[in-house]
Every structure is written in structure tokens, then in C-alpha cells.
Design a protein around this motif. Structure first.
Motif, PDB file in Angstrom:
ATOM      1  N   PRO A 320       0.799  -1.235   0.000  1.00  0.00           N
ATOM      2  CA  PRO A 320       0.000   0.000   0.000  1.00  0.00           C
ATOM      3  C   PRO A 320       0.828   1.280   0.000  1.00  0.00           C
ATOM      4  N   THR A 321       2.120   1.177  -0.264  1.00  0.00           N
ATOM      5  CA  THR A 321       3.039   2.299  -0.091  1.00  0.00           C
ATOM      6  C   THR A 321       2.629   3.540  -0.878  1.00  0.00           C
ATOM      7  N   LEU A 322       2.174   3.377  -2.115  1.00  0.00           N
ATOM      8  CA  LEU A 322       1.796   4.509  -2.951  1.00  0.00           C
ATOM      9  C   LEU A 322       0.294   4.791  -2.896  1.00  0.00           C
ATOM     10  N   GLY A 323      -0.450   3.960  -2.188  1.00  0.00           N
ATOM     11  CA  GLY A 323      -1.896   4.147  -2.126  1.00  0.00           C
ATOM     12  C   GLY A 323      -2.567   3.942  -3.468  1.00  0.00           C
ATOM     13  N   ARG A 363       2.232  -0.047 -16.812  1.00  0.00           N
ATOM     14  CA  ARG A 363       1.835   0.905 -15.763  1.00  0.00           C
ATOM     15  C   ARG A 363       1.579   0.184 -14.439  1.00  0.00           C
ATOM     16  N   ASP A 364       0.833  -0.897 -14.486  1.00  0.00           N
ATOM     17  CA  ASP A 364       0.548  -1.645 -13.265  1.00  0.00           C
ATOM     18  C   ASP A 364       1.826  -2.172 -12.619  1.00  0.00           C
ATOM     19  N   GLU A 365       2.743  -2.659 -13.432  1.00  0.00           N
ATOM     20  CA  GLU A 365       3.983  -3.215 -12.888  1.00  0.00           C
ATOM     21  C   GLU A 365       4.887  -2.122 -12.333  1.00  0.00           C
ATOM     22  N   PHE A 366       4.817  -0.936 -12.889  1.00  0.00           N
ATOM     23  CA  PHE A 366       5.560   0.185 -12.314  1.00  0.00           C
ATOM     24  C   PHE A 366       5.098   0.440 -10.885  1.00  0.00           C
ATOM     25  N   VAL A 367       3.789   0.450 -10.674  1.00  0.00           N
ATOM     26  CA  VAL A 367       3.249   0.668  -9.327  1.00  0.00           C
ATOM     27  C   VAL A 367       3.657  -0.463  -8.395  1.00  0.00           C
ATOM     28  N   THR A 368       3.593  -1.698  -8.869  1.00  0.00           N
ATOM     29  CA  THR A 368       3.971  -2.837  -8.039  1.00  0.00           C
ATOM     30  C   THR A 368       5.428  -2.750  -7.592  1.00  0.00           C
ATOM     31  N   VAL A 369       6.310  -2.497  -8.528  1.00  0.00           N
ATOM     32  CA  VAL A 369       7.747  -2.457  -8.219  1.00  0.00           C
ATOM     33  C   VAL A 369       8.070  -1.262  -7.327  1.00  0.00           C
ATOM     34  N   GLU A 370       7.542  -0.079  -7.659  1.00  0.00           N
ATOM     35  CA  GLU A 370       7.822   1.113  -6.863  1.00  0.00           C
ATOM     36  C   GLU A 370       7.269   0.988  -5.443  1.00  0.00           C
ATOM     37  N   SER A 371       6.088   0.420  -5.315  1.00  0.00           N
ATOM     38  CA  SER A 371       5.495   0.262  -3.989  1.00  0.00           C
ATOM     39  C   SER A 371       6.357  -0.633  -3.112  1.00  0.00           C
ATOM     40  N   LEU A 372       6.892  -1.692  -3.698  1.00  0.00           N
ATOM     41  CA  LEU A 372       7.751  -2.595  -2.940  1.00  0.00           C
ATOM     42  C   LEU A 372       9.077  -1.915  -2.593  1.00  0.00           C
ATOM     43  N   GLU A 373       9.690  -1.250  -3.560  1.00  0.00           N
ATOM     44  CA  GLU A 373      10.994  -0.630  -3.322  1.00  0.00           C
ATOM     45  C   GLU A 373      10.886   0.529  -2.334  1.00  0.00           C
ATOM     46  N   GLN A 374       9.807   1.296  -2.390  1.00  0.00           N
ATOM     47  CA  GLN A 374       9.670   2.424  -1.475  1.00  0.00           C
ATOM     48  C   GLN A 374       9.333   1.972  -0.057  1.00  0.00           C
ATOM     49  N   ALA A 375       9.054   0.694   0.111  1.00  0.00           N
ATOM     50  CA  ALA A 375       8.879   0.132   1.454  1.00  0.00           C
ATOM     51  C   ALA A 375      10.126  -0.566   1.954  1.00  0.00           C
ATOM     52  N   THR A 376      10.998  -1.001   1.048  1.00  0.00           N
ATOM     53  CA  THR A 376      12.130  -1.850   1.447  1.00  0.00           C
ATOM     54  C   THR A 376      13.501  -1.241   1.178  1.00  0.00           C
ATOM     55  N   VAL A 377      13.601  -0.283   0.276  1.00  0.00           N
ATOM     56  CA  VAL A 377      14.883   0.351  -0.041  1.00  0.00           C
ATOM     57  C   VAL A 377      14.976   1.666   0.730  1.00  0.00           C
ATOM     58  N   PRO A 378      15.885   1.766   1.708  1.00  0.00           N
ATOM     59  CA  PRO A 378      15.924   2.956   2.574  1.00  0.00           C
ATOM     60  C   PRO A 378      15.965   4.280   1.817  1.00  0.00           C
ATOM     61  N   ALA A 379      16.730   4.366   0.754  1.00  0.00           N
ATOM     62  CA  ALA A 379      16.866   5.636   0.039  1.00  0.00           C
ATOM     63  C   ALA A 379      15.584   6.059  -0.672  1.00  0.00           C
ATOM     64  N   LYS A 380      14.676   5.116  -0.906  1.00  0.00           N
ATOM     65  CA  LYS A 380      13.452   5.436  -1.645  1.00  0.00           C
ATOM     66  C   LYS A 380      12.234   5.613  -0.742  1.00  0.00           C
ATOM     67  N   GLY A 382       9.390   7.076   1.285  1.00  0.00           N
ATOM     68  CA  GLY A 382       8.749   8.385   1.258  1.00  0.00           C
ATOM     69  C   GLY A 382       8.886   9.122  -0.055  1.00  0.00           C
ATOM     70  N   LEU A 383       9.447   8.472  -1.085  1.00  0.00           N
ATOM     71  CA  LEU A 383       9.703   9.142  -2.359  1.00  0.00           C
ATOM     72  C   LEU A 383       8.426   9.665  -3.002  1.00  0.00           C
ATOM     73  N   PHE A 384       7.356   8.901  -2.929  1.00  0.00           N
ATOM     74  CA  PHE A 384       6.113   9.330  -3.585  1.00  0.00           C
ATOM     75  C   PHE A 384       5.640  10.667  -3.024  1.00  0.00           C
ATOM     76  N   HIS A 385       5.736  10.858  -1.721  1.00  0.00           N
ATOM     77  CA  HIS A 385       5.302  12.114  -1.114  1.00  0.00           C
ATOM     78  C   HIS A 385       6.185  13.285  -1.536  1.00  0.00           C
ATOM     79  N   ARG A 386       7.441  13.005  -1.891  1.00  0.00           N
ATOM     80  CA  ARG A 386       8.385  14.059  -2.271  1.00  0.00           C
ATOM     81  C   ARG A 386       8.393  14.343  -3.761  1.00  0.00           C
ATOM     82  N   SER A 387       7.933  13.383  -4.566  1.00  0.00           N
ATOM     83  CA  SER A 387       8.076  13.485  -6.022  1.00  0.00           C
ATOM     84  C   SER A 387       6.787  13.950  -6.687  1.00  0.00           C
ATOM     85  N   GLU A 388       6.773  15.205  -7.069  1.00  0.00           N
ATOM     86  CA  GLU A 388       5.611  15.724  -7.800  1.00  0.00           C
ATOM     87  C   GLU A 388       5.493  15.047  -9.165  1.00  0.00           C
TER      88      GLU A 388
END
Length: 414
Positions: A320-323, A363-380, A382-388
């Protein structure tokens, strides 16, 4: 002398699963003039879960299907206020004006309100098309995608021109499409999920950070290493607070059920390093509390086979990282309806389903991969909240317009 053109006929559509994605697909295909039956394994047509965010991209699809925003009893989602575990404010991420920039304002609501609204649109005798049939307590266990024949656990067989597999992250139909089982792997993360009665916050200034202070939207509370974090927001006319607390799972997840019940003591112990301001909020929870493993599907080789196609979590279950998890299922459903307009013949179905996959998969796979990485990769984190830019990419997308254009380019001869 040529034969007269045969009149167009509706397709017989079977949808496996009566969750948010399955019902949205049922409505979209009903509105195209097709005859739709939904098969749900449970004895009750209800959505499992608590609250949900509805971003502008999915609201745009729901608008085309005739939904009533008032029936969702929702709260506007205008951004996120983040706090550190000690109670100090970390940052405020205010989204751009969504109504102005995307044409519609995103919101948050209880899943049951959205599910009930979709059932209303599917089952009502009013509106375009023939009312959808829902068959409860009917578990579909096998399918012949080429023949369009599928079998229930009872042995009863059914036929359809189109079979939509919206049967979730543990999809049975996915095995038939791919040719072998694909299980969402363990991520090492789990989450406590619970609801708080907002009336318990009244007259207590120490809880003003939950509902009163800051913009309308979510509240994020993060631990020092971000490994433990809590996201909460109001729903049901602000009478309930939905709470999701994500953290590392100390267990071997493959040796345990994906779902378990825990107690308030378990929650307090897991978050004992969070400050008093949050400890007092946790104390509002009532036993039992749900704990879910956080799992996401890997990228699949294909989504369709013959007359059978995957939709929603069956194809791209995510965190649910990107909602955006449910939003992608809603987009899928709207796009599928556009790929199967009235007049589509049974012989054309496989090519139309392949076109749906071509449009949606990246498009769907982009959301899947980003949601996982933004939960597990420290540098990423909170990225969605920062990236307009990422917010524009997801929130600004018009799934119906994109599908109509894709259909025109692929199937309409100029």
C-alpha cells in the motif's frame, strides 16, 4: 448476393471474484451492453479490509461509471503530515490542487462504502445495460481458457465468451494463465491494521494531531530508521480512524499464515520505542487486532490466455506504499470495458484481451515495483510524497481516454 450482416449480440461475461476490481469490471462491461455474471467463493458479498485511498486517477474511472461520491462518506486527501516517533513534526507534504490539476479531488473512505456503492451500480435495475448477477458461495476451481468453460468446486460447469479473473493475490485462475503456480513471496514486512473510534479523541487536545492539526489527509509517524511506521487517516464521515502500522516481521513468514490476530499488548511491545504521544493513541485500540503479512507479486510473463484474463491483485498485487493498489484494479476494469465494446464477437475476444494487457501491464507493474521498493529500499522511502513528477504520473492518468485511444489505434481501420 451477399448475406445480410448478423446483428450484434452481447457477450456472456463471467467474473471470478466480487471484490473492488471484480465489481468495477462488472459495471464497466454491463455498461457496454454485455451480460455479466460474478462468481464469488464466499457466502457474503463484502470486501475484506478497512479503509482505502481513492486517488484522482481511479475517481475519474468511477465517475464514468456513474458513482455517487456522497455515498462513500469520504474525506478529502490533500496531503500528509509526518511526525517523528518522539512526537516532533517531521514535514508536511501538501499535494498540488488535485481538482485544478487533475480534474478531480482524491479522497479516503472505508472500503465497505466503496464496495456497497459498486454493488449498487452493478445490481440496480436502473442505469445502462442489464443488471449483473452475483453468485455467492460459488468457488471456481478450473478453467479451459480456449473453450471459455470453467468449473465450480461442486462440479457444475459454466460457459462464457469472456472470463475475468479478479480472484486476488492468491488467484486460482492465475495458475491456469501462467501454466504454473505463482505465489507472492515474503517481504519480511507485516502490518497491524485496526480502526479507532474518532469519538474517543474528543475533548483531548493531545490527539489534535490526528484530526484537527494540519491539512486534510494522512498522518505518518515514523521510527528513527523508518523501519517502523504508522499511517492513519479518517473515514466514514470522520467517525473512524483507519490505522496501518508496518514493521519488520521477526518470524519466518513462509511458516506462518498470511493473516493472524494479535492483542494491544503485542502492538505496544512492537512500538515501545515510540513516544508517549503515540503510545496513548495506540491505547485506544480494542482487541483483537489484525496482522497481515505484506506481500507483492513478481512481474508475470502474461496476463491472458484465450478467453481468460487477469485483473487487479490477481495480476499485480502490491504493497500500500503509494496508495495505488486498488486504483490500479479500477483502472484495469475501466480499460477492459473499453477493449470490449458492444459488437465485439466471441472470436475477437482473445485479441481484445491481449490489447488490454499491452495497454495496462507496464503501468501496473511500475506501481507494483515502486510500492515494494519504497517500502524496502531505505533511500526510496517516502519518495512518492516528495516526487511531484511521480504524483503527476499516477494521479494525472486518464485510464478511459488512454484505453479508447489504444482501442482506436489497434482495432479501428481508418
Amino acid at each position: 448476393m451477399s448475406s445480410p450482416t448478423a446483428p450484434s449480440k452481447p457477450l456472456d461475461v463471467a467474473i471470478v471474484g466480487a471484490g473492488l476490481g471484480g465489481l468495477t469490471a462488472a459495471i464497466a462491461l454491463r455498461r457496454q451492453g454485455h451480460l455479466v455474471k460474478v462468481f464469488e467463493s464466499s457466502l457474503r458479498s463484502r470486501d475484506i479490509g478497512a479503509a482505502i485511498g481513492i486517488p484522482p486517477n481511479s475517481m475519474r474511472v468511477l465517475e464514468t461509471l456513474g458513482y455517487s461520491l456522497g455515498n462513500l462518506r469520504s474525506t478529502e486527501y490533500r496531503g500528509v503530515v509526518a511526525y517523528n516517533a518522539d512526537g516532533s513534526k517531521a514535514y508536511t507534504a501538501t499535494f498540488k490542487d488535485q481538482a485544478e490539476n487533475y480534474g478531480v479531488q482524491g479522497c479516503m473512505c472505508h472500503r465497505s462504502e466503496l464496495h456497497d456503492e459498486l454493488k449498487r451500480l452493478a445490481l440496480s435495475e436502473e442505469g445502462a445495460g442489464v443488471a449483473v448477477e452475483i453468485h455467492l458461495g460459488t468457488e471456481i476451481v478450473d478453467c479451459d481458457p480456449e473453450a471459455g468453460r470453467f468449473t465450480a468446486q461442486t462440479g457444475e460447469k459454466y460457459d462464457a465468451d469472456v472470463i475475468v479473473a479478479a480472484d486476488g493475490i492468491r488467484s486460482t485462475m492465475r495458475t491456469i494463465v501462467i501454466g504454473h503456480p505463482v505465489v507472492a513471496p515474503a517481504t519480511g514486512l507485516c502490518a497491524f491494521r485496526w480502526m479507532a473510534d474518532a469519538s474517543k479523541l474528543e475533548g483531548k487536545p493531545e490527539f489534535d494531531w490526528v484530526l484537527k492539526d494540519g491539512i486534510s489527509g494522512g498522518r505518518l509517524v515514523v521510527g528513527q530508521d523508518y523501519a517502523r511506521r504508522c499511517f492513519l487517516y479518517p473515514c466514514r464521515d470522520r467517525t473512524l480512524i483507519n490505522v496501518t502500522m508496518m514493521h519488520p516481521d521477526k518470524r519466518d513468514q513462509d511458516q506462518h499464515s498470511w493473516y493472524a490476530r494479535v492483542t494491544r499488548s503485542d502492538v505496544l511491545e512492537e512500538y515501545k520505542d515510540f513516544g508517549p504521544f503515540f503510545q496513548s493513541f495506540i491505547a485506544l485500540v480494542e482487541d483483537p487486532i489484525n496482522m497481515w503479512q505484506m506481500r507483492a507479486l513478481p512481474v508475470l510473463s502474461t496476463w491472458s490466455k484465450g478467453r481468460l484474463v487477469l485483473l487487479g491483485d490477481a495480476a499485480h498485487a502490491t504493497l500500500p506504499t503509494l496508495g495505488q493498489g486498488a486504483a490500479m484494479a479500477v483502472e484495469d476494469a475501466g480499460a477492459l470495458g473499453c477493449m470490449l465494446p458492444f459488437g465485439t464477437t466471441p472470436q475477437q475476444v482473445p485479441a481484445r484481451l491481449a490489447a488490454y494487457q499491452d495497454l495496462r501491464k507496464e503501468r501496473d507493474e511500475f506501481v507494483t515495483v515502486e510500492s515494494l521498493e519504497q517500502a524496502t529500499v531505505p533511500a526510496k522511502r517516502g519518495l512518492f510524497h516528495r516526487s511531484e513528477e511521480m504524483q503527476d504520473l499516477l494521479n494525472g492518468y486518464d485510464a478511459i481516454a488512454a484505453a479508447q485511444e489504444h482501442f482506436k489505434k489497434t482495432f479501428v481501420v481508418s
